[in-house]
Scaffold this active site. Structure first.
Site, mmCIF file in Angstrom:
data_model
loop_
_atom_site.group_PDB
_atom_site.id
_atom_site.type_symbol
_atom_site.label_atom_id
_atom_site.label_comp_id
_atom_site.label_asym_id
_atom_site.label_seq_id
_atom_site.Cartn_x
_atom_site.Cartn_y
_atom_site.Cartn_z
ATOM 1 N N PRO A 113 0.842 -1.253 0.128
ATOM 2 C CA PRO A 113 0.200 -0.094 -0.014
ATOM 3 C C PRO A 113 1.062 1.340 -0.073
ATOM 4 O O PRO A 113 1.799 1.489 0.876
ATOM 5 C CB PRO A 113 -0.562 -0.340 1.203
ATOM 6 C CG PRO A 113 0.144 -0.953 1.839
ATOM 7 C CD PRO A 113 0.825 -2.098 1.141
ATOM 8 N N ASP A 136 -1.550 3.185 3.059
ATOM 9 C CA ASP A 136 -0.608 3.093 4.159
ATOM 10 C C ASP A 136 -0.885 4.396 4.869
ATOM 11 O O ASP A 136 -0.634 5.684 4.186
ATOM 12 C CB ASP A 136 0.732 3.106 3.610
ATOM 13 C CG ASP A 136 1.786 2.369 4.624
ATOM 14 O OD1 ASP A 136 1.303 2.186 5.807
ATOM 15 O OD2 ASP A 136 3.161 1.981 4.092
ATOM 16 N N TRP A 164 6.269 -0.216 9.733
ATOM 17 C CA TRP A 164 6.856 -1.505 8.802
ATOM 18 C C TRP A 164 6.271 -2.611 9.610
ATOM 19 O O TRP A 164 6.118 -3.629 9.006
ATOM 20 C CB TRP A 164 8.372 -1.534 9.079
ATOM 21 C CG TRP A 164 9.201 -0.451 8.175
ATOM 22 C CD1 TRP A 164 9.846 0.757 8.625
ATOM 23 C CD2 TRP A 164 9.228 -0.321 6.800
ATOM 24 N NE1 TRP A 164 10.464 1.449 7.705
ATOM 25 C CE2 TRP A 164 10.051 0.667 6.471
ATOM 26 C CE3 TRP A 164 8.548 -0.891 5.709
ATOM 27 C CZ2 TRP A 164 10.225 1.155 5.111
ATOM 28 C CZ3 TRP A 164 8.981 -0.558 4.358
ATOM 29 C CH2 TRP A 164 9.837 0.486 4.070
ATOM 30 N N GLN A 171 12.904 -2.797 -1.056
ATOM 31 C CA GLN A 171 11.935 -3.330 -0.485
ATOM 32 C C GLN A 171 12.438 -4.678 0.287
ATOM 33 O O GLN A 171 11.814 -5.309 1.275
ATOM 34 C CB GLN A 171 10.581 -3.511 -0.929
ATOM 35 C CG GLN A 171 10.007 -2.074 -1.468
ATOM 36 C CD GLN A 171 9.632 -1.388 -0.209
ATOM 37 O OE1 GLN A 171 9.704 -1.780 1.177
ATOM 38 N NE2 GLN A 171 8.898 -0.184 -0.299
ATOM 39 N N TRP A 181 9.683 -3.799 3.020
ATOM 40 C CA TRP A 181 8.118 -4.395 3.005
ATOM 41 C C TRP A 181 8.572 -6.052 3.084
ATOM 42 O O TRP A 181 7.692 -6.930 3.857
ATOM 43 C CB TRP A 181 7.379 -3.899 1.955
ATOM 44 C CG TRP A 181 5.918 -4.484 2.126
ATOM 45 C CD1 TRP A 181 5.222 -4.568 3.261
ATOM 46 C CD2 TRP A 181 5.068 -4.997 0.943
ATOM 47 N NE1 TRP A 181 3.837 -5.175 2.921
ATOM 48 C CE2 TRP A 181 3.839 -5.377 1.613
ATOM 49 C CE3 TRP A 181 5.374 -5.284 -0.253
ATOM 50 C CZ2 TRP A 181 2.903 -5.908 0.936
ATOM 51 C CZ3 TRP A 181 4.373 -5.740 -0.826
ATOM 52 C CH2 TRP A 181 3.040 -6.032 -0.602
ATOM 53 N N LYS A 222 19.705 10.642 -10.167
ATOM 54 C CA LYS A 222 18.370 10.452 -9.548
ATOM 55 C C LYS A 222 17.297 11.248 -10.318
ATOM 56 O O LYS A 222 17.646 12.407 -10.734
ATOM 57 C CB LYS A 222 18.630 10.886 -8.120
ATOM 58 C CG LYS A 222 17.580 10.005 -7.331
ATOM 59 C CD LYS A 222 17.971 9.968 -5.878
ATOM 60 C CE LYS A 222 16.681 9.747 -5.179
ATOM 61 N NZ LYS A 222 17.360 9.827 -3.714
ATOM 62 N N LYS A 228 12.868 16.701 -9.475
ATOM 63 C CA LYS A 228 11.969 17.720 -10.305
ATOM 64 C C LYS A 228 12.759 18.799 -10.497
ATOM 65 O O LYS A 228 12.480 19.618 -11.401
ATOM 66 C CB LYS A 228 10.928 18.043 -9.119
ATOM 67 C CG LYS A 228 9.817 17.087 -9.162
ATOM 68 C CD LYS A 228 8.559 17.622 -8.623
ATOM 69 C CE LYS A 228 7.531 16.605 -8.329
ATOM 70 N NZ LYS A 228 6.827 16.198 -6.983
#
Ligand SMILES: [Zn+2]
Ligand SMILES: [Zn+2]
Length: 1011
Positions: A41, A80, A508, A544, A548, A581, A584
């Site tokens: 999520p 989340d 977590w 992750q 997660w 990376k 913006k």
């Protein structure tokens, strides 16, 4: 034929919404076996970024594919809600500081603000995800702050506690003073958290009590010195005592001598660390102790510093362990907010990171500073707020992951990882060294740590359900959040009261609980959970494995002794066009919304899922592959569908969808379509998206550049005879199959094509195509013939001879005679030659001698051998050796070079050789001119929007003997090709269209009129 794929996608979306196609696809499989995919999520406090789009596409392709394969694939969205991103946002926006633990009304205000903010972008997310064509159920979304979800989380904590896998400890952990919370060891491994940083390093004198010498200790965290509680030396290292001319005397490891300017110092004494241990020193500050012991510890090294380590047990894991082993107690003078507390005199109130310089000045003033300098080291930073972390003892609740190592490894071994190396090696190594996991946070917004403690007797109780809490406290549980949950006070056996410890759980821990908490297990849905655990599929980015994926594995292993999922895809990070990376500020990547608006979502889907990023690597991303997808997949596919359906409509042909063509072409196409199915299945068994797309693209290319081309003469015929019917059936069959197989991968385009092919149902409601009988020989023949055509094309390209130019002869080697005979006409047409013959190909290679080797062996004989080879006087033997003028040359003394096309008008590959006779004569040149003329007239017909076969009057006017000669031979053929009764040589009175063209070396005026 121009087509707007973006508006096509919008109309498909509208149909899906109107007909509730997604819901239908679920409903029609309600009783089918489940395929379970877990969605990590997202936080809805920010808008989706590229990483989300990428996983969204993966998380759409797999469920769509498995649905077509016959599974029921529920797709429930999740949000989340807890964790620092939300809190930081509230702090920033509302100017609310994170409240002190005890202040109930401030906690209430803060948590209300969090609750108001968590789902702020939910609508935007739904909009973006839906536009991508991702099917997911937002209506039935769960969120991690739901009371049911939290109850499952609380249950998990209590269950782990019951199994002895949860404990409270004062461990030294990485701690962010800005977020005021410890970070788990895997959080400090998240990407980018380690970066270079310059810190002040000091070397400090620790005078030995009762001696005229000091031990020198080196530290890069001077702010920990006020809490010094001991020194450590390695028992087996050699230490030396050096004396300066003015009588100064210091101890340090012999191996560390060269790091200091000690050339003029004289060695007075040496001994092992074991002999130094047990002595007593004076610490640099006297806030907490006036003397500290020297301890022996095996982890001390002399590879940096002095080989003597200053120990502050509150600020180092090893410090803590060594001091605890010797019963040495240490103080923690750093408050939760990172400032030094009131006990450290002048230093009180300083932030740890600002305290180094004042500490060094104080040391200099007291004569304790031996040396100072800067050190550049890799230092961990908070992944949320970017502040340098400090190591600090924090009372926290821990999950004893280290005790689960073996089971974690065993469970992980049952998972198919993509890429395999990542899971089987890197992740497994990580698990083999799993550390205990700090799961409590000193925060206010989160699921509660469900531990109540008596102030009087310190008895604790861990509560595992809503019913239990209600029964114990006599209050209804309406909200698991603070401060409501803190209002539950439990009676203690001692007569006192138990109150909840103020901590909340690491978010977590909550996301790791997703497989069962989203179903409110064990309180509900036992049956459903049995059917959906372990999940079949997860996809997230590589880091992750530290987040997660890891926390799900720990909780699943601890609670159920099962891995949480069976298949896991880890993708890499998308970088900007410049390889940096995505930023913006730098504007180094194309705006995804813009790309979708310009090229459609399917094109972006193809570009993302075929990039290297899906196989776990970091990859640059630009707009180019999105445009390419349209050019390579969308357009040729669309053109073929358009062409076939237009001809069929013209003929009034309706496909029976039971192809039974007997021509090699029909059978081969039919078989290729089945091979597409099995190739894509194989790719998906490996979760190799890029390979699946490559197979689709291959098929589209083959279809449009080969099969449809070859079918055209049949389609052009006027009569709808059996052969034409069979051709239609084969083409419709292949196009149906393409739409079905492509449906999970290009969901918009496939559905639009399927509709264009005359189907009423959405392609997404269909079953995956069943295997069919494949005519292997027909496919092999066709592939071989295509290779011949490709080789011929490369010969023409190299020799700069247009395909339109007819040639007299092509010679082909490597095709069986029977095949050559069967397909001679096809080849003559496709190669545009008058005649195709077979020939022996041996002369197409040149023998090369290895002079270095042969020179040594043959010496003067080499010249004779070379002359014979140059003359072509040699014989190749079956074992690869060569006979030349009575000498046998071994296979490794020679090599072979295939002669290039330009050398021989020849190209070869995989045993096929194609040679074109490139010599032209007048007749061939005139024929090329006639073909060129027809091409120009066809263009003109198109411009004039004339229907196929509509009769015209055609005029060709130009002053050239060559033009006249050409027309003399070819005018009837040209007229026939252009549906004209004849070719007029005078201008037309009222032409529809006029153009000029270079033809037969002159400028020619062409005009058309309706007949
Ligand atoms: Zn932080
Ligand atoms: Zn008590």
């Amino acid at each position: 034929m121009s087509v707007d794929f973006v508006s096509l996608e919008h109309s498909v979306l509208a149909t899906w919404n109107r007909e509730r196609t997604f819901q239908q696809s679920l409903a029609q499989r309600a009783d089918a076996p489940r395929y379970v995919f877990y969605d990590g999520p997202p936080f809805a406090t920010g808008l989706p970024h590229y990483g989300h789009l990428l996983t969204s596409y993966m998380k759409d392709v797999v469920p769509r594919y498995q649905t077509m394969r016959g599974f029921h694939v529920p797709r429930r969205w999740g949000w989340d809600c807890h964790g620092l991103p939300v809190e930081l946002e509230v702090e920033k926006e509302h100017g609310l500081a994170s409240p002190a633990a005890s202040d109930g009304s401030a906690v209430a205000a803060f948590n209300d603000a969090c609750r108001g903010l968590v789902l702020r972008y939910a609508t935007e997310w739904e909009g973006v995800v839906s536009r991508l064509g991702r099917w997911v159920d937002f209506d039935d979304a769960y969120s991690t702050m739901d009371p049911e979800y939290t109850e499952s989380v609380v249950w998990a904590f209590a269950e782990l506690h019951r199994r002895g896998l949860v404990y409270e400890g004062q461990k030294v952990v990485a701690y962010c003073t800005r977020c005021q919370t410890p970070l788990s060891n895997f959080e400090t491994r998240l990407d980018d958290s380690y970066r270079e940083r310059v810190d002040l390093a000091v070397t400090v004198r620790f005078p030995l009590v009762g001696e005229r010498a000091s031990l020198l200790a080196w530290t890069t965290t001077p702010w920990t010195l006020p809490a010094n509680a001991a020194l450590a030396v390695h028992p087996a290292l050699t230490y030396v005592r050096l004396e300066s001319l003015d009588g100064d005397s210091v101890w340090l490891a012999e191996a560390a001598r060269d790091r200091y300017e000690l050339a003029v110092w004289v060695e007075r004494e040496r001994c092992s660390g074991a002999e130094l241990a047990g002595r007593v020193c004076v610490p640099p500050f006297d806030y907490f102790a006036s003397s500290v012991p020297v301890l022996a510890a095996d982890w001390v090294s002399a590879s940096d510093g002095t080989g003597v380590v200053h120990l502050a047990p509150a600020f180092g894991e090893e410090d803590q362990a060594t001091c605890a082993a010797h019963g040495v107690h240490g103080e923690n003078h750093v408050r939760d907010d990172g400032t030094l507390d009131a006990r450290v005199g002048n230093l009180a109130g300083l932030d740890v990171l600002a305290a180094n310089e004042p500490v060094a000045r104080a040391l200099a003033a007291s004569g304790r500073l031996f040396a100072r300098g800067n050190v550049l080291h890799e230092y961990p930073h908070c992944w949320r707020c970017d502040r340098p972390l400090v190591y600090r003892a924090v009372p926290s609740w821990y999950v004893a992951a280290s005790r689960l190592r073996e089971r974690l490894l065993a469970c992980n071994a049952k998972v198919l990882w993509v890429p395999a190396e990542l899971g089987d090696k890197r992740f497994a190594d990580w698990l083999a060294n799993a550390r205990d996991w700090a799961v409590s946070r000193k925060r206010s917004w989160g699921a509660p740590v469900p531990v109540w403690r008596c102030a009087a007797c310190t008895a604790t109780r861990v509560v595992g359900s809503r019913a239990e809490l209600e029964q114990l406290s006599g209050r209804a549980v309406t909200d698991w959040h603070r401060p409501a949950v803190d209002e539950h006070v439990l009676p203690c056996a001692c007569g006192g009261e138990q109150r909840r410890v103020p901590d909340v759980l690491d978010c977590w821990f909550e996301s790791g609980a997703m497989p069962f908490a989203s179903l409110h297990v064990p309180f509900e849905n036992a049956e459903l959970f049995r059917a959906s655990f372990p999940g079949d599929f997860v996809a997230e980015y590589v880091a992750q494995t530290r987040g997660w994926f890891y926390t799900m594995l720990v909780l699943s292993t601890a609670l159920f002794d099962e891995p949480p999922f069976r298949n896991a895809v880890c993708h890499g990070v998308l970088l900007g066009e410049d390889g940096r990376k995505m930023s913006k500020r730098l504007r180094n990547y194309p705006d995804p919304t813009q790309l979708v608006a310009e090229h459609g979502s399917d094109a972006l889907r193809v570009a993302l899922l075929t990039s290297g990023v899906v196989s776990g690597a970091d990859a640059r991303f630009s707009a180019a592959p999105v445009r390419d997808a349209v050019r390579r997949l969308h357009l040729p596919w669309w053109n073929v569908v358009h062409l076939v359906t237009a001809y069929a409509a013209g003929d009034g042909f309706v496909p029976s969808r039971t192809p039974g063509g007997t021509s090699v072409l029909d059978r081969a196409l039919w078989s290729e379509a089945d091979l597409l199915r099995s190739d894509v299945e194989a790719a998906m068994a490996d979760l190799d998206f890029a390979r699946a797309y490559a197979k689709l693209e291959d098929f589209v290319t083959t279809l449009s550049t080969w099969y449809v081309r070859l079918a055209k003469p049949t389609l052009w015929r006027d009569k709808l005879d059996d052969e034409k019917r069979a051709t239609y059936e084969a083409l419709f069959g292949a196009l149906d199959q393409l739409a079905l197989v492509a449906a999970p991968f290009l969901p918009f385009l496939a559905d639009a094509m399927y509709t264009a092919l005359g189907h009423e149902r959405s392609v997404h409601l269909e079953d995956w195509p069943k295997p069919r009988e494949v005519d292997v020989a027909a496919v092999a023949d066709m592939r071989r013939l295509r290779d011949v055509v490709r080789l011929a094309r490369s010969v023409r390209e190299n020799a700069n001879v247009k395909h339109r130019q007819p040639l007299r002869l092509a010679r082909v080697a490597g095709l069986p005679d029977a095949m050559l005979d069967e397909h001679r006409v096809l080849l003559e047409t496709e190669l545009n030659v008058k005649r195709v013959e077979r020939f022996a190909a041996t002369a197409q290679r040149a023998l090369l001698l290895d002079f270095a080797k042969l020179g040594r062996r043959l010496r003067s004989q080499l010249a004779t051998v070379k002359a014979a080879v140059d003359a072509g006087d040699y014989r190749e033997k079956s074992d690869g050796s060569v006979e030349v003028s009575g000498v046998t040359l071994a296979a490794d003394e020679v090599s072979w070079r295939t002669l290039s096309a330009s050398e021989r008008g020849t190209a070869s590959r995989d045993g096929l050789v194609v040679s074109l006779d490139l010599a032209l004569d007048e007749a061939l040149v005139r024929e090329a001119s006639a073909r060129e003329l027809v091409r120009v007239v066809q263009d003109l017909r198109k411009q004039a929007r004339l229907r196929y076969g509509e009769p015209v009057t055609l005029s060709v006017v130009g002053e050239s003997a060559e033009l006249a000669a050409m027309l003399e031979v070819h005018a009837p053929w040209v007229a026939d090709q252009c549906s004209a009764s004849h070719v007029a040589r005078v201008p037309l009175a009222s032409p529809l269209r006029v153009t000029t063209a270079e033809l037969c070396g002159t400028s020619v005026t062409l005009s058309l009129a309706q007949a």
